[in-house]
Design a protein around this motif. Structure first.
Motif, PDB file in Angstrom:
ATOM      1  N   ASP A  94      -9.876   7.217  21.507  1.00 44.84           N
ATOM      2  CA  ASP A  94      -9.086   6.801  22.654  1.00 44.84           C
ATOM      3  C   ASP A  94      -9.456   5.403  23.137  1.00 44.84           C
ATOM      4  O   ASP A  94      -8.760   4.843  23.992  1.00 44.84           O
ATOM      5  CB  ASP A  94      -9.237   7.808  23.809  1.00 44.84           C
ATOM      6  N   ARG A  95     -10.515   4.818  22.590  1.00 38.09           N
ATOM      7  CA  ARG A  95     -10.946   3.487  23.023  1.00 38.09           C
ATOM      8  C   ARG A  95     -10.690   2.400  21.982  1.00 38.09           C
ATOM      9  O   ARG A  95     -10.731   1.212  22.293  1.00 38.09           O
ATOM     10  CB  ARG A  95     -12.441   3.512  23.362  1.00 38.09           C
ATOM     11  N   ASP A 164      -1.713   5.871  24.727  1.00 38.91           N
ATOM     12  CA  ASP A 164      -2.188   6.477  25.976  1.00 38.91           C
ATOM     13  C   ASP A 164      -3.591   7.064  25.770  1.00 38.91           C
ATOM     14  O   ASP A 164      -3.732   8.135  25.185  1.00 38.91           O
ATOM     15  CB  ASP A 164      -1.216   7.568  26.411  1.00 38.91           C
ATOM     16  N   PRO A 165      -4.640   6.396  26.238  1.00 37.94           N
ATOM     17  CA  PRO A 165      -5.999   6.904  26.044  1.00 37.94           C
ATOM     18  C   PRO A 165      -6.214   8.297  26.625  1.00 37.94           C
ATOM     19  O   PRO A 165      -6.925   9.116  26.035  1.00 37.94           O
ATOM     20  CB  PRO A 165      -6.877   5.863  26.757  1.00 37.94           C
ATOM     21  N   GLU A 166      -5.613   8.567  27.783  1.00 36.97           N
ATOM     22  CA  GLU A 166      -5.773   9.890  28.400  1.00 36.97           C
ATOM     23  C   GLU A 166      -5.187  10.977  27.502  1.00 36.97           C
ATOM     24  O   GLU A 166      -5.788  12.047  27.320  1.00 36.97           O
ATOM     25  CB  GLU A 166      -5.109   9.907  29.770  1.00 36.97           C
ATOM     26  N   LEU A 167      -4.028  10.717  26.933  1.00 41.21           N
ATOM     27  CA  LEU A 167      -3.416  11.668  26.012  1.00 41.21           C
ATOM     28  C   LEU A 167      -4.292  11.870  24.781  1.00 41.21           C
ATOM     29  O   LEU A 167      -4.500  13.006  24.326  1.00 41.21           O
ATOM     30  CB  LEU A 167      -2.035  11.175  25.592  1.00 41.21           C
ATOM     31  N   ARG A 169      -7.521  11.534  24.534  1.00 42.72           N
ATOM     32  CA  ARG A 169      -8.699  12.328  24.894  1.00 42.72           C
ATOM     33  C   ARG A 169      -8.347  13.808  24.943  1.00 42.72           C
ATOM     34  O   ARG A 169      -9.107  14.662  24.452  1.00 42.72           O
ATOM     35  CB  ARG A 169      -9.262  11.857  26.240  1.00 42.72           C
ATOM     36  N   TYR A 170      -7.189  14.119  25.508  1.00 40.26           N
ATOM     37  CA  TYR A 170      -6.783  15.521  25.585  1.00 40.26           C
ATOM     38  C   TYR A 170      -6.543  16.093  24.193  1.00 40.26           C
ATOM     39  O   TYR A 170      -6.997  17.205  23.890  1.00 40.26           O
ATOM     40  CB  TYR A 170      -5.516  15.659  26.427  1.00 40.26           C
ATOM     41  N   GLU A 173      -9.734  16.917  22.578  1.00 40.26           N
ATOM     42  CA  GLU A 173     -10.377  18.085  23.191  1.00 40.26           C
ATOM     43  C   GLU A 173      -9.802  19.400  22.670  1.00 40.26           C
ATOM     44  O   GLU A 173     -10.527  20.383  22.486  1.00 40.26           O
ATOM     45  CB  GLU A 173     -10.221  18.030  24.711  1.00 40.26           C
TER      46      GLU A 173
END
Length: 223
Positions: A94-95, A164-167, A169-170, A173
């Motif tokens: 994500d980074r 989308d980094p948040e996406l 990360r999810y 997970e």
């Protein structure tokens, strides 16, 4: 012909927008690059004069042969940098998009070639997108959005939206990464959430994920 960083950014954005949407509009490129529509229009006109794009007002823009070759060179640098960051430096996926964006402009060709050699010429970036080879050839995509998958069928995730980094990360997970096999347990009508089997777990995913994850049938999926 040496290209400026801003020109490279525009060519790469046009390539990505066309890959995802089939077209590259002024508003879409302006959004991707966080610039004004007026600035984007001005750049389109400049790129057209330089023979890198075909531009028609109100109809968007498309890459010429020269523009596509330049865009694929930028995309190759970006995706090899992403792969190096994840595989060698173990930076979370994500980074790496933002980091690779800075690296793609600064690193000389011999460093990018070194990345390819060290990584044994990888064919995809961490998010599943094909890496163009040194000659500018890129593998075609034969996948489709998860939202188009049929209930009761098994699929392999091929790639995911990388913006989308948040996406991201999810997705990491819950194990929804390229190469993961999934099964569509339930697909209600009217864009209701889908129920998937991801490994040994059941996951309920909404339209945001169903429109950001690409899949293909297992028998045609790459190793």
């Amino acid at each position: 012909m040496a290209l400026s960083r801003s020109v490279e950014d525009y060519l790469a954005a046009i390539y990505r927008a066309t890959l995802k949407n089939g077209t590259a509009t002024t508003s879409e490129i302006a959004r991707r690059l966080n610039v004004s529509a007026a600035s984007t229009t001005h750049m389109f006109q400049r790129l057209a004069q330089e023979g890198l794009v075909r531009y028609k007002e109100y109809s968007g823009v498309s890459l010429t042969k020269a523009g596509e070759a330049a865009a694929l060179d930028i995309i190759r640098r970006h995706r090899l940098a992403e792969r190096f960051l994840t595989d060698v430096l173990e930076i979370p996926w994500d980074r790496v998009d933002a980091l690779a964006h800075r690296m793609e402009h600064a690193l000389p060709a011999e460093v990018i070639q070194g990345f390819a050699r060290i990584l044994d010429n990888p064919t995809t970036c961490p998010h599943g997108y094909p890496i163009p080879d040194a000659e500018g050839n890129v593998a075609p995509l034969h996948d489709f959005l998860l939202q188009e998958a049929e209930e009761g069928q098994e699929f392999v995730i091929t790639r995911v939206d990388e913006e989308d980094p948040e996406l991201l990360r999810y997705l990491a997970e819950v194990g929804m990464t390229p190469g993961q096999q999934i099964r569509v347990i339930r697909k209600p009508p009217f864009d209701e959430p889908m129920v998937l089997q991801v490994g040994s777990e059941e996951r309920t995913v909404g339209s945001r994920i169903a429109q950001a994850v690409y899949v293909r049938e297992p028998e045609t999926a790459p190793a």
